[in-house]
Design an enzyme around this catalytic site. Sequence first.
Site, PDB file in Angstrom:
ATOM      1  N   ASP A  75      29.582 -44.908  22.774  1.00 24.55           N
ATOM      2  CA  ASP A  75      30.040 -45.131  21.406  1.00 24.55           C
ATOM      3  C   ASP A  75      30.370 -43.802  20.746  1.00 24.55           C
ATOM      4  OD1 ASP A  75      27.536 -44.075  20.079  1.00 24.55           O
ATOM      5  OD2 ASP A  75      26.668 -45.730  21.210  1.00 24.55           O
ATOM      6  N   GLU A  92      37.779 -36.684  55.696  1.00 26.29           N
ATOM      7  CA  GLU A  92      37.427 -37.000  54.302  1.00 26.29           C
ATOM      8  C   GLU A  92      37.059 -35.735  53.524  1.00 26.29           C
ATOM      9  OE1 GLU A  92      35.739 -41.556  54.342  1.00 26.29           O
ATOM     10  OE2 GLU A  92      34.545 -40.023  55.356  1.00 26.29           O
TER      11      GLU A  92
END
Length: 728
Positions: A532, A612
């Site tokens: 928030d 990777e």
Amino acid sequence: MSIIFSENDKTFTLHTNDTTYQMKVDKFGFLLHLYYGRKTKGCMDYLLTYADRGFSGNPYEAGKDRTYSMDVLPQELPCQGMGDYRNTAVVIKNADGSYDSSFRYKGHNILNGKYSIKGLPAVYASEDEAQTLEIYLEDPVTKVQITLLYGVLPELNIITRSAVIKNAGTGKIYLEKAQAACLDFVSGQYDVISFYGRHTMERNVQRTPVMHGTQSIVSRRGTSSHQYNPMIILAGKETTEDAGNCYALSFVYSGSFKGEVEKDQFNQTRVLLGLSDDLFSYPLEVGDVFYVPEVVMTYTNTGLAKLSQNLHTCFRTHLCRGKYKESVRPVLLNSWEASYFDFTGKSIYQLAKQAADLGIDMLVMDDGWFGKRNDDYSGLGDWYVNEEKLGETLGSLIKKINSLGVKFGIWFEPEGINEDSDLYRAHPDWALSVPGRDPVRARYQLVMDFSRKEVVDYLFDKMCKVLDQGNIEYVKWDMNRSLSDCYSCATKDQGRVQYDYVLGLYDFLERLIKKYPDILFEGCSGGGGRFDAGMLYYTPQIWCSDNSDAMDRLFIQYGTSFGYPMSSVAAHVSAVPNHQTGRITPFNTRGIVAMSGSFGYELDPDKLSEEEKIKIQDQIKSYKKYAILVQKGLYYRLSDPFKDEISAWEFIAADASEVLVSAVMLEVHGNMPINYVRLKGLIPDTMYCEKTSGRIYASDALMETGIPLPAKMGEYHAYQMYFTIERN
Ligand code: GLA
């Protein structure tokens, strides 16, 4: 001047570059709302209409005039007791036990700069960037005073509202409801867009028509919550990303909240946003003052993309603070999904070595380094380093990691406590719990009573003692449950505990960021359970979700983007099969999704293939290349993943000179139609070069028809396209 008071009409007019907000003091001293929308001028009190509305009451002063009713008129501060039966902004239980108030205008003041709010987060601005309007209201009987505060930031098209409530009467009162903002619309048909979710699936987007009755969006969990976000968008029926009128209201607060959208008997719409009135009954002794957290409002008539951009810019530049507000965040490797509680100092060092080899900037040691904490049943609260587990002191571990050229970060959850902890054994009353009742446990933990200063002081001290042990450059502040048992043995007025808890949290965070201005703080609450605007004042980034699955993240980040800047969205590449969903997605896709926020990794590189590992190094190079654009560029949603086969989004520089477009295939079908990604915000009649292919495109065609995505075999492929403007 962005705030104008007209003595003649008794109107206040608030102008931003593209919007106008107007209100009026009427003949009885009520503060009526007139207008909020596209920029306009003149007095708009002709919008007020009067008719005999039968059962709608009339103020006493209206005498025989039955056409004047607060049940119908648009208002700035609807209260219980004024004859308005719609949802109220403020309810006060007076010293005599009555609930009625009737606030009337007493005066006002216009100031340069933006107000701040004692103990609470708020948008800030310099003297020449903003103006503040204070409107003084008073109840003639109880003498309770309310100052409405309006902050106007013209360049940002932002208006904020807050209130200060003072008991200037003669007896103790209780504040039973306090909404920060109220918008009344006398006409118009609207949709309300809100954001609902759950742990690991936050901020799904819901758009529904505003109907007769009230639609409320509430958290009573003591945190803003995974379940509902403290933000409301009101949009015209036809409003899209690119066109149409819309309003956003975002609450700068991290506790329980309530949003209410009501269509009344005359098809008028009222929107309120502020504190939840559940478990709220705040005592004010004579002379006491209460600060209502603020709501940030913005309006545009050019669609939802611009609405979000207004909020992004405001939060990024006028709410986030500190060293990392503007600077590129370090790429980090977090130990949580790499090893959970199962680590030693050696294995953490091993992770840091991998980080160094791969070009990762920082290693974060997550949960499990303190007290007796090898699972989530014990240890929370004991904020001293478990040197036995680490096999050395924290200071020496950090030194070793730093000598690899890797920064060090650490996890805390100061608000949580396990009953199986030394702290709980010493101070059981420091946890919220109702005497005589077994408390509600969640993740097998309780919540520290942050409404008590001695609790906050103690934890602050313990946390500093850890932070002072070495060169700690990042802290993840976590909070892993909702509040319950909201009873504090330090007060007789339990209706104040939830609010005081949030004040305690903010006090703690404020002290921390002041004492450690160089630490990057990341907020977290079981992922995105406290995402928030309030938290962004203290932590410029927040772990967006405990769900690190790239596909689910597309939805979560899409919903989050409506209200919050992508620079605040912490996002990591994790291992496959994903730990939350079991899904397998390509490495490239995981990278593209995560690098649309504050980037990092959440895996054990030792378990990766060499191929990777090379991909990680490439991803970091790309991220660093695009980091400024991602952090400061304008953000456009290019698709709606809830409806479309693809998820696509764009970052574009403020001068439109460079553009990063990302797209992910959500679905694969046989013989699939082609999906086109249409770019936004380019300079018309200009050529852009896509840098990987070297191909030149006309901006208008890119915006009109777009670019076709290849129909490649296999699921969840992602594409990134980087364009720069051709200068000649
Ligand atoms: C929460 C956080 C995770 C991790 C764990 C540790 O769930 O969201 O990222 O830090 O806590 O317990």
